[in-house]
Scaffold this motif. Structure first.
Motif, PDB file in Angstrom:
ATOM      1  N   VAL A 188      -4.182   3.198  -5.864  1.00  0.00           N
ATOM      2  CA  VAL A 188      -3.866   2.183  -4.869  1.00  0.00           C
ATOM      3  C   VAL A 188      -4.267   2.706  -3.496  1.00  0.00           C
ATOM      4  N   SER A 189      -4.937   1.896  -2.716  1.00  0.00           N
ATOM      5  CA  SER A 189      -5.343   2.281  -1.362  1.00  0.00           C
ATOM      6  C   SER A 189      -4.135   2.272  -0.434  1.00  0.00           C
ATOM      7  N   LEU A 202      -2.907  -3.846  -8.955  1.00  0.00           N
ATOM      8  CA  LEU A 202      -3.501  -3.108  -7.842  1.00  0.00           C
ATOM      9  C   LEU A 202      -4.396  -2.028  -8.413  1.00  0.00           C
ATOM     10  N   SER A 253      -9.610  -2.973  -0.356  1.00  0.00           N
ATOM     11  CA  SER A 253      -9.191  -1.796  -1.117  1.00  0.00           C
ATOM     12  C   SER A 253     -10.382  -1.175  -1.843  1.00  0.00           C
ATOM     13  N   SER A 254     -10.185   0.070  -2.284  1.00  0.00           N
ATOM     14  CA  SER A 254     -11.269   0.784  -2.977  1.00  0.00           C
ATOM     15  C   SER A 254     -11.428   0.317  -4.420  1.00  0.00           C
ATOM     16  N   HIS A 290      -3.897  -1.750   0.915  1.00  0.00           N
ATOM     17  CA  HIS A 290      -4.512  -2.325  -0.277  1.00  0.00           C
ATOM     18  C   HIS A 290      -4.582  -3.859  -0.215  1.00  0.00           C
ATOM     19  N   THR A 317      -8.256  -5.802  -6.239  1.00  0.00           N
ATOM     20  CA  THR A 317      -7.012  -6.472  -6.608  1.00  0.00           C
ATOM     21  C   THR A 317      -7.348  -7.520  -7.671  1.00  0.00           C
ATOM     22  N   GLY A 332       0.828  -1.203   0.000  1.00  0.00           N
ATOM     23  CA  GLY A 332       0.000   0.000   0.000  1.00  0.00           C
ATOM     24  C   GLY A 332       0.855   1.242   0.000  1.00  0.00           C
ATOM     25  N   ASP A 383      -6.915  -9.502  -0.756  1.00  0.00           N
ATOM     26  CA  ASP A 383      -7.324  -8.108  -0.739  1.00  0.00           C
ATOM     27  C   ASP A 383      -7.895  -7.802   0.646  1.00  0.00           C
TER      28      ASP A 383
END
Length: 284
Positions: free
Chosen positions: A224-225, A272, A245-246, A228, A249, A203, A242
């Motif tokens: 990328v969060s 990502l 994450s927003s 992540h 993945t 991340g 994962d």
């Protein structure tokens, strides 16, 4: 955990397929007695032993009793079939009279005679010849040389071959340990993965969990969060998952759902976020 029916690998709850052999996993249900999670095709609950088959009993086809079947067969059978066979009379057989056997005749007695051996007259000349032959056989041999003392001494044993000890390996030799790394496709950069950590966080810098693999310096890192994904290390096996994450993945262009993990193999492509803008190749 869900046990794979193909390779017996333990997968996390909620997984749709085995992360080791990619076999579809069985669906889970709740026990109506204690509420524990069991497989939908199980017969008994593993927690309380409740009989899951009693929930939906299978109807058993009823068979007519044997008496009714036999009565129907008797009704449908043509009349007079069995009575005619039983009423038929068998003719009586006439047994002839037997005559008494004739008496046995006793055998003639057998006379056993012992014959005496014929007399043999002794011959004085043959007796003398046999005594002479016996004397020659008993007499020791003449002019036989005694064994030499050199022949009685055994030869000396051969010299033993010296045993060479095996070569001792050099103490400076080091055991080679397989190491894993991520190859960033967009910048041709290689990142070594530490093997002494149980989980490797991927991340950007944050106040909660500092990343081991920091991607903030790569292009398009804004997708990328901060927290992540994570790579778990179990011996020589690496798993990626994962962690919420927003943008998600992706493994080999396939989305990795939250809660599932994927066993990494050399050549797997890790993306990502969407659009394949921050991508890595897993290498060992």
């Amino acid at each position: 955990m869900i046990v794979c029916p193909n390779c017996s690998h333990q997968n996390p709850d909620g997984a749709a397929q085995c992360e080791a052999c990619y076999t579809p996993l069985p669906t889970m249900a709740s026990c109506p007695s204690c509420g524990a999670s069991v497989q939908s095709d199980a017969s008994f609950c593993g927690q309380c032993g409740f009989d899951l088959r009693a929930v939906s009993p299978t109807p058993t086809p009823s068979t007519p009793p044997l008496s009714e079947a036999s009565s129907e067969t008797a009704k449908t059978a043509p009349a007079g079939t069995g009575t005619a066979a039983s009423a038929a009379e068998t003719p009586e057989l006439e047994i002839p009279e037997l005559f008494p056997p004739e008496p046995l005749v006793p055998p003639d007695p057998i006379e056993l005679g012992v014959s005496s051996p014929p007399s043999v007259e002794a011959d004085p000349e043959s007796a003398a010849e046999s005594e002479a032959d016996l004397a020659e056989a008993i007499a020791p041999p003449v002019n036989v040389p005694p064994p030499s003392p050199a022949a009685a001494i055994p030869p000396p044993p051969a010299a033993a071959t010296p045993i060479v000890p095996p070569a001792v390996p050099d103490s400076a030799t080091q055991i080679q340990v397989n190491s894993a790394k991520l190859f960033h496709i967009q910048t041709n950069t290689t990142i070594e993965l530490p093997s002494d950590l149980p989980i490797i966080h991927i991340g950007k810098p944050n106040d909660r969990i500092p990343p081991v693999v920091d991607v903030s310096g790569f292009p398009d890192s804004e997708i990328v969060s901060r927290i992540h994904a994570g790579i778990r290390v179990e011996g020589d096996v690496y798993y990626i998952e994962d962690v919420g994450s927003s943008n998600g993945t992706y493994i080999n262009n396939m989305p990795l759902s939250f809660g599932n993990r994927h066993r990494l193999r050399p050549g797997d492509r890790i993306a990502l976020g969407k659009g394949d803008k921050v991508s890595f190749l897993f290498q060992t």
